[in-house]
Design a protein around this motif. Structure first.
Motif, short mmCIF file in Angstrom:
data_model
loop_
_atom_site.label_atom_id
_atom_site.label_comp_id
_atom_site.label_asym_id
_atom_site.label_seq_id
_atom_site.Cartn_x
_atom_site.Cartn_y
_atom_site.Cartn_z
N LEU A 1 0.83 -1.21 0.00
CA LEU A 1 0.00 0.00 0.00
C LEU A 1 0.86 1.25 0.00
N ASP A 2 1.93 1.25 0.78
CA ASP A 2 2.84 2.39 0.80
C ASP A 2 3.42 2.64 -0.59
N ALA A 3 3.78 1.57 -1.28
CA ALA A 3 4.34 1.71 -2.63
C ALA A 3 3.30 2.26 -3.60
N ALA A 4 2.06 1.81 -3.48
CA ALA A 4 1.00 2.29 -4.36
C ALA A 4 0.74 3.78 -4.13
N ILE A 5 0.74 4.19 -2.88
CA ILE A 5 0.55 5.61 -2.56
C ILE A 5 1.72 6.42 -3.10
N ALA A 6 2.93 5.90 -2.93
CA ALA A 6 4.11 6.59 -3.44
C ALA A 6 4.04 6.72 -4.96
N ASP A 7 3.49 5.72 -5.64
CA ASP A 7 3.33 5.80 -7.10
C ASP A 7 2.40 6.93 -7.50
N VAL A 8 1.29 7.06 -6.78
CA VAL A 8 0.33 8.14 -7.09
C VAL A 8 0.98 9.50 -6.85
N VAL A 9 1.65 9.63 -5.72
CA VAL A 9 2.32 10.90 -5.42
C VAL A 9 3.42 11.16 -6.44
N GLY A 10 4.14 10.13 -6.83
CA GLY A 10 5.18 10.29 -7.84
C GLY A 10 4.62 10.74 -9.17
N ALA A 11 3.44 10.21 -9.54
CA ALA A 11 2.80 10.64 -10.78
C ALA A 11 2.44 12.12 -10.72
N LEU A 12 1.97 12.56 -9.57
CA LEU A 12 1.68 13.99 -9.41
C LEU A 12 2.97 14.80 -9.48
N ASP A 13 3.99 14.35 -8.79
CA ASP A 13 5.27 15.07 -8.77
C ASP A 13 5.91 15.14 -10.16
N ALA A 14 5.56 14.20 -11.03
CA ALA A 14 6.13 14.18 -12.37
C ALA A 14 5.55 15.27 -13.27
N ILE A 15 4.48 15.88 -12.86
CA ILE A 15 3.90 16.99 -13.64
C ILE A 15 4.80 18.19 -13.42
N ALA A 16 5.43 18.64 -14.48
CA ALA A 16 6.46 19.68 -14.38
C ALA A 16 5.91 21.02 -13.91
N ASP A 17 4.78 21.42 -14.43
CA ASP A 17 4.22 22.73 -14.10
C ASP A 17 3.55 22.67 -12.73
N PRO A 18 4.01 23.48 -11.76
CA PRO A 18 3.42 23.40 -10.42
C PRO A 18 1.94 23.77 -10.38
N VAL A 19 1.50 24.66 -11.24
CA VAL A 19 0.08 25.03 -11.26
C VAL A 19 -0.74 23.85 -11.78
N GLU A 20 -0.27 23.24 -12.85
CA GLU A 20 -0.96 22.06 -13.40
C GLU A 20 -0.97 20.93 -12.38
N ARG A 21 0.16 20.74 -11.67
CA ARG A 21 0.26 19.71 -10.64
C ARG A 21 -0.78 19.96 -9.55
N TYR A 22 -0.88 21.22 -9.12
CA TYR A 22 -1.84 21.57 -8.07
C TYR A 22 -3.27 21.35 -8.57
N GLN A 23 -3.53 21.72 -9.81
CA GLN A 23 -4.88 21.58 -10.36
C GLN A 23 -5.26 20.11 -10.56
N ALA A 24 -4.29 19.23 -10.69
CA ALA A 24 -4.57 17.80 -10.85
C ALA A 24 -4.96 17.15 -9.53
N MET A 25 -4.58 17.75 -8.43
CA MET A 25 -4.81 17.13 -7.12
C MET A 25 -6.29 16.82 -6.82
N PRO A 26 -7.23 17.74 -7.06
CA PRO A 26 -8.63 17.40 -6.77
C PRO A 26 -9.14 16.21 -7.58
N SER A 27 -8.70 16.11 -8.82
CA SER A 27 -9.12 14.99 -9.66
C SER A 27 -8.58 13.68 -9.11
N VAL A 28 -7.32 13.69 -8.68
CA VAL A 28 -6.73 12.49 -8.09
C VAL A 28 -7.47 12.11 -6.82
#
Length: 80
Positions: free
Chosen positions: A5-32
């Motif tokens: 479970l820790d690895a799965a959560i880290a994968d989701v967070v890593g996918a968010l962190d991979a979004i280069a633009d911080p605004v786009e990354r922040y805007q993706a959070m509610p959808s996730v």
């Protein structure tokens, strides 16, 4: 929590962190968050149905699922 479970959560967070633009990354959070919440609701539903399918009455299912009422356990089994 298990390592899986820790690895799965880290994968989701890593996918968010991979979004280069911080605004786009922040805007993706509610959808996730919505997608994770929906998926967890499905897990909760399957657990309630499995417990009830084992012959446990809704009252006992509710107790096992966090000491909720029989009515709430039944609602969870319907994905509510």
């Amino acid at each position: 929590m298990t390592d899986t479970l820790d690895a799965a959560i880290a994968d989701v967070v890593g996918a968010l962190d991979a979004i280069a633009d911080p605004v786009e990354r922040y805007q993706a959070m509610p959808s996730v968050k919505t997608k994770v919440d929906d998926a967890l609701r499905g897990v909760r539903q399957r657990i309630a149905l499995e417990l009830h399918g084992q012959g446990k009455p809704w009252r006992e299912v509710g107790q096992l699922m966090g000491n909720v009422s029989a009515q709430r356990a039944w609602q969870m089994s319907r994905g509510e």
